[in-house]
Design a protein around this motif. Structure first.
Motif, PDB file in Angstrom:
ATOM      1  N   LEU A 133     -73.954 -26.790-118.165  1.00  0.00           N
ATOM      2  CA  LEU A 133     -72.621 -27.338-118.442  1.00  0.00           C
ATOM      3  C   LEU A 133     -72.146 -28.240-117.301  1.00  0.00           C
ATOM      4  O   LEU A 133     -71.444 -29.222-117.536  1.00  0.00           O
ATOM      5  N   ALA A 134     -72.529 -27.914-116.074  1.00  0.00           N
ATOM      6  CA  ALA A 134     -72.176 -28.791-114.957  1.00  0.00           C
ATOM      7  C   ALA A 134     -72.892 -30.132-115.100  1.00  0.00           C
ATOM      8  O   ALA A 134     -72.320 -31.204-114.853  1.00  0.00           O
ATOM      9  N   ARG A 136     -73.846 -31.489-117.934  1.00  0.00           N
ATOM     10  CA  ARG A 136     -73.179 -32.195-119.032  1.00  0.00           C
ATOM     11  C   ARG A 136     -71.946 -32.954-118.526  1.00  0.00           C
ATOM     12  O   ARG A 136     -71.725 -34.116-118.863  1.00  0.00           O
ATOM     13  N   ALA A 137     -71.141 -32.279-117.699  1.00  0.00           N
ATOM     14  CA  ALA A 137     -69.927 -32.906-117.168  1.00  0.00           C
ATOM     15  C   ALA A 137     -70.282 -34.141-116.332  1.00  0.00           C
ATOM     16  O   ALA A 137     -69.596 -35.162-116.383  1.00  0.00           O
ATOM     17  N   GLN A 141     -69.250 -38.159-116.988  1.00  0.00           N
ATOM     18  CA  GLN A 141     -68.531 -38.992-116.039  1.00  0.00           C
ATOM     19  C   GLN A 141     -69.332 -40.246-115.685  1.00  0.00           C
ATOM     20  O   GLN A 141     -68.756 -41.326-115.527  1.00  0.00           O
TER      21      GLN A 141
ATOM     22  N   GLN B 141     -58.410 -41.929-116.284  1.00  0.00           N
ATOM     23  CA  GLN B 141     -59.564 -41.987-115.394  1.00  0.00           C
ATOM     24  C   GLN B 141     -59.181 -41.605-113.960  1.00  0.00           C
ATOM     25  O   GLN B 141     -59.948 -40.941-113.265  1.00  0.00           O
ATOM     26  N   ARG B 144     -59.136 -37.893-113.912  1.00  0.00           N
ATOM     27  CA  ARG B 144     -60.491 -37.319-113.919  1.00  0.00           C
ATOM     28  C   ARG B 144     -61.128 -37.391-112.535  1.00  0.00           C
ATOM     29  O   ARG B 144     -61.779 -36.448-112.085  1.00  0.00           O
ATOM     30  N   ILE B 148     -62.551 -34.191-110.510  1.00  0.00           N
ATOM     31  CA  ILE B 148     -63.967 -34.124-110.130  1.00  0.00           C
ATOM     32  C   ILE B 148     -64.123 -34.013-108.609  1.00  0.00           C
ATOM     33  O   ILE B 148     -64.917 -33.209-108.119  1.00  0.00           O
ATOM     34  N   LEU B 153     -64.913 -28.696-113.310  1.00  0.00           N
ATOM     35  CA  LEU B 153     -65.916 -29.038-114.317  1.00  0.00           C
ATOM     36  C   LEU B 153     -65.215 -29.360-115.628  1.00  0.00           C
ATOM     37  O   LEU B 153     -64.386 -28.581-116.097  1.00  0.00           O
ATOM     38  N   GLU B 154     -65.576 -30.492-116.215  1.00  0.00           N
ATOM     39  CA  GLU B 154     -65.057 -30.818-117.535  1.00  0.00           C
ATOM     40  C   GLU B 154     -65.863 -30.042-118.580  1.00  0.00           C
ATOM     41  O   GLU B 154     -67.081 -30.201-118.672  1.00  0.00           O
ATOM     42  N   ILE B 155     -65.200 -29.187-119.322  1.00  0.00           N
ATOM     43  CA  ILE B 155     -65.891 -28.405-120.355  1.00  0.00           C
ATOM     44  C   ILE B 155     -65.121 -28.537-121.658  1.00  0.00           C
ATOM     45  O   ILE B 155     -63.895 -28.351-121.692  1.00  0.00           O
ATOM     46  N   PHE B 201     -66.858 -20.077-114.388  1.00  0.00           N
ATOM     47  CA  PHE B 201     -66.907 -21.525-114.131  1.00  0.00           C
ATOM     48  C   PHE B 201     -65.970 -21.968-113.011  1.00  0.00           C
ATOM     49  O   PHE B 201     -66.000 -23.114-112.594  1.00  0.00           O
ATOM     50  N   TYR B 205     -61.492 -28.181-116.228  1.00  0.00           N
ATOM     51  CA  TYR B 205     -60.460 -29.078-116.755  1.00  0.00           C
ATOM     52  C   TYR B 205     -60.970 -29.733-118.028  1.00  0.00           C
ATOM     53  O   TYR B 205     -62.172 -29.755-118.310  1.00  0.00           O
TER      54      TYR B 205
END
Lengths: 462, 462
Positions: A133-134, A136-137, A141, B141, B144, B148, B153-155, B201, B205
C-alpha cells in the motif's frame, strides 16, 4: 507524540539516547530472565531487551521507554536497518491487549483468501501488505507529478450521475428527496470528461473511482481506480506520446527502470503475429520483473454481432473513425478503423483510449450504423449531444487501470494485493459484512421495496 | 498537436514566428475589411487579425495559422500577457460551429443559478470558473505535498460500504448479485480509517468523497470532498500541530500568505466570549481576504436530548473522553469533556476531529451512557469493535472540508463556485438530468421496485 522515535529509525548513531517507542509486539524470545521483544510499527522493527515479568503476548500494543545500546558483537542482524542496536527497556506500558490473532503477522506465511479478507486489519499488518500500500501511494504521487508538470488539471467529476437507460451493470442509487428517481454510480467519468473538454479545460486528469455491478472475475472488483485523462487539440500520436512518458516517469522514479520505447502494433498485426490483441512481448513470459509495454492501434470501429445481426461499437459510441475511413461508414462499416488504441503490458490491457467524435453530424451517422435512434441517443446522453452543439474541440483521452498497474509493478496477478479493503468474488466484503440488509425505514424513505425473485408477481396477489 | 502554441503564451519574443493556434472565438470586432478576433483557450487570449470573409461567430472552435507581429504602438493591451502582439492569420479553419450561447462567456456577467447549472459546460468556459477549478487543483496538490512530506500514506477506502442500521441519510445501493442486500455510500471513511490505524498504517490521508442524502442548504451538496486524516500514537496537540502546519503550507504556497499561529479556545470560552462555537475572529468581519483560523477544543462529550430524555454523543461514539474526566462518566456525563476539537475559519467550521476510544471496555461504558445496547452496537459496527480486540493503538484524526476551504480562499460563500458539476438544492443536476427514472429491467435486476408515497399499501390491495 507518545513516542520519541519510530521502530525503524534508530541506528548506532543513537546509542546512549533515552527513547520512547510505540508499536506492536512482533515476537518474544525468552532467554532465562531476559526477554528479547521485537517491537513493530509501519517503519520497521526494534529489538527491546527487558529483564523481569512483562505479561506480553504477540500483537499487544505497548509503549517502551529505555536506552539505546549496541548489540553484543556477533549478535547483530545485518538485514535490519536497526539491527546493530537494541533498546534496554526501563518501562513497558501496555496500551492495549490483543487476542491471539488467527493470522500470522510476523512470518511470510500467507493465510487463505477468506480469512485474510475477514481479518483484513490483521492481514494488512503484514509487512508485505504494508509495503504494497505504501508502494501504491508512491506510484499515485509520481503519476500526479507528471500530469501536473504537463499542465493537466485535476478535476473531480460526480459520483452521483445520470443513469443511462439500458446502462447494463450500472449501480443505481434511489434518491430520498426525489421520489422514484435514481442516480447511477459512474462506470467511468467518460461523459463528464468530454464535457470538460467542451468547457475548455484543455487537459484533464483524475484518479477516478469507477463502479460496475458485474459478475466478478479474479482481476475485477465492483470498484476500481483509474487514471483518467482527456486532452484537447491533439492527435492520436500526442496521447500515445504523453501516456508513454507518464509510464516512463513512473517506472524510472519508483523502480529505477528506464523503459524502452513502446512498440506500436496495429490491431491487424497483433492478431496476425501474436493471435491476440493483448500480446505479451516479454522475452521470458514468466518473468514478472520484465516490463514489455506495447500499443495496439487501429482497432476496427465496429464489430458485428451475429446473434442480433447488427453492428456494435468496439469501444464506445464516441470513438472517432479514422478520417480516411469516414467514406466507408455507410456502405462498409466493417472496413472502418477507429482512432482507437489500447495500452498493453505483459499481455494485460492497462487501458483503452480514443480520439472522440466532436462533430454532431458524424456522431449521428455512427449512431445510425449501430441502429441507435435519435430518441434513444437523446435519452441516454442528450446533454452531451447538446453540449457539442456549442463548440466541441478536437479531443481524446484514455482510462488507465491503476490497481492493475500497481499489481503488475509488484509482480502480482491479483489486484486485491494492492487494495486495502477489496471485495470477494461474490462482491462481498467479509470484514464489514457488506452488502447487507437494511432496515424497513431506509427502504421506505428511499421509496423502494425489495422484490424477491421467488415471490409471486404482484398481479397474481389479488 | 493541432497547435504550435496555446493562446496564452506568445509575447514579443515570438514576433516573426509562424504559429498555429486553436481555441474558441471570444469576441469579434470588425474594422472595415479587417476583423480583430480574440481567440480564447484555458491559457489566455490572443488577438487574431484577419482580412476577408471569415463567417465566424462567438464560441466557434477554430484553428488559426499565421505570423506573430507587434501591435501598432498605442494599441497594446497592457492587461493581457499577450497584449503587445497579434497574430496575422493566413488561414482560419472552423473545427466546429456553435449555437448562440445562452450565457455570456466573454464578460464578467454571471447568469442566474438555474441557467448556469443547465449549461454548465458554457458556464465553465468563463475565465473565472476556469481559474477557480485550476486553483482548486493547486490547493489539492499543495496539501498532498505536505501530507507526503510528513509521512502520511494515501490509502483509498471503499465507496461501497456496509449500511449502518439507523444510518440516517445513508445513500443505499441495491446489489444485483446479492439479492435483497444493499451497500451504503460512505458519509465519511470514519470506520475504515480507524481500521487502518488498527492495521498499523500509522499516518493515513485521503481526499475522500463523502455522500449524504440530506436536505440541502446553500453550503451543502449530496457529495463533497474532505481531506481525511488519521494518526497513531498521538495526543490532541500533535493533531492540532500537524493540521495547523498543513494550512500554513497551503496558504503560503498558494496565496503567499504567512498565517499567524491559530488561536486555541475552549468550547466554554468560545461560547462565553463570542456566543458561538464557530467564532469569526477577523478584525473586519466583512473582509473575505482576511483569514482568521482558530481551534475550538474541549467540547462536551455528550449533549442531552430533552425530547428523548437521553444523552447523545456530541461528535460520534468513538470520541475519547479526556482522561481526567473518565471518572465522571457514569454519574455526571454532562460534566465529561472530550478530546474533541473543531477547526474554524472566519466563522465557518472547516472540520472536526478527535482522539478515538481505542479500549473496548471504555467504548462499552460510553455506549451504555447513550443507551446503545451491545447488540445494537454489534449490528452497527461490530467489525470495528472486533478489530479493537486485536490491539488498537492510541489514535485520532480529522475530516476537513475541502470544497469549503477552496471557496473561502477564493472569497466565495457558495461551494458550487469551486465544484465542476454541483447539484442544486433539490439534489438534482439540471445539466445531466439526474436523478432520473430507470428502466423496469434495471429495477428487476437489482431486486427492487418503487413504492410511490400516495400509492395504497400492499395489504389493502386484496
Amino acid at each position: 507524540m507518545l513516542r520519541t522515535h519510530t521502530c525503524g529509525e534508530l541506528t548506532r548513531k543513537d546509542v546512549g539516547k533515552k527513547v520512547k517507542l510505540c508499536g506492536w509486539v512482533d515476537t518474544i524470545r525468552e532467554h532465562g530472565k531476559i526477554s528479547f521483544i521485537d517491537l513493530r510499527d509501519r517503519y520497521g522493527k526494534m529489538q527491546i531487551v527487558f529483564k523481569g515479568e512483562h505479561g506480553l503476548r504477540n500483537e499487544f500494543v505497548v509503549s517502551v521507554s529505555g536506552e539505546v545500546k549496541n548489540r553484543k558483537p556477533g549478535t547483530e542482524n545485518k538485514e535490519l536497518h536497526t539491527g546493530e542496536i537494541e533498546v534496554f527497556a526501563e518501562k513497558i506500558e501496555i496500551i492495549n491487549e490483543a487476542k491471539v490473532p488467527p493470522i500470522k503477522i510476523n512470518e511470510n506465511e500467507v493465510a487463505g483468501d477468506d480469512i485474510r479478507m475477514k481479518y483484513r486489519f490483521l492481514d494488512l499488518r503484514r509487512p508485505e501488505m504494508q509495503r504494497n500500500l505504501a508502494f501504491r501511494a508512491k506510484v499515485a504521487q509520481a503519476a500526479r507529478e507528471y500530469f501536473i508538470e504537463n499542465d493537466f488539471l485535476e478535476i473531480e467529476t460526480p459520483l452521483l450521475v445520470k443513469p443511462t437507460p439500458e446502462g447494463a451493470r450500472d449501480y443505481i442509487v434511489p434518491s430520498r428527496v426525489n421520489e422514484g428517481k435514481f442516480y447511477a454510480l459512474p462506470q467511468s467519468p467518460q461523459l463528464y470528461k468530454q464535457i470538460l473538454m467542451i468547457a475548455g479545460f484543455d487537459k484533464y486528469y483524475q484518479f477516478a473511482r469507477c463502479l460496475r455491478d458485474e459478475d466478478l472475475r479474479a482481476d475485477r472488483q465492483p470498484e476500481h481506480t483509474q487514471m483518467d485523462l482527456e486532452m484537447s487539440f491533439v492527435e492520436q500520436k500526442d496521447i500515445l506520446g504523453f501516456v508513454e512518458g507518464l509510464y516512463k516517469h513512473i517506472f524510472k522514479k519508483i523502480l529505477g527502470i528506464q523503459l524502452s520505447d513502446f512498440k506500436i502494433l496495429t490491431h491487424e498485426e497483433a492478431k496476425k503475429k501474436y493471435g491476440t490483441d493483448k500480446p505479451d512481448l516479454r522475452k521470458d513470459k514468466s518473468n514478472p520483473k520484465e516490463f514489455a509495454f506495447c500499443w495496439v492501434v487501429d482497432f476496427p470501429l465496429f464489430s458485428y454481432n451475429k446473434d442480433e445481426k447488427k453492428w456494435e461499437p468496439e469501444h464506445h459510441i464516441f470513438t472517432s473513425p479514422k478520417k480516411e475511413h469516414i467514406k466507408y461508414l455507410e456502405k462498409e462499416p466493417g472496413k472502418v478503423l477507429g482512432d482507437l488504441f489500447d495500452l498493453v503490458l505483459n499481455g494485460t490491457e492497462l487501458g483503452s483510449g480514443s480520439i472522440r467524435i466532436n462533430n454532431p453530424e458524424l456522431q449521428e451517422k455512427v449512431m445510425k450504423i449501430i441502429g441507435m435512434s435519435k430518441e434513444s441517443a437523446r435519452k441516454k446522453f442528450g446533454f452531451l449531444l447538446d453540449a457539442y452543439e456549442y463548440g466541441g474541440p478536437v479531443h481524446g483521452g484514455m482510462g488507465l487501470g491503476f490497481d492493475r498497474l500497481v499489481a503488475l509493478m509488484l509482480g502480482f496477478n491479483d489486484i486485491r494485493e494492492v487494495i486495502a479493503f477489496p471485495k470477494n468474488k461474490a462482491a462481498q466484503n467479509p470484514m464489514d459484512g457488506s452488502p447487507s440488509e437494511v432496515e424497513p425505514i431506509q427502504l421506505k424513505e428511499t421509496h423502494i421495496e425489495i422484490v424477491k425473485k421467488n415471490s409471486k408477481p404482484k398481479s397474481s396477489k389479488k
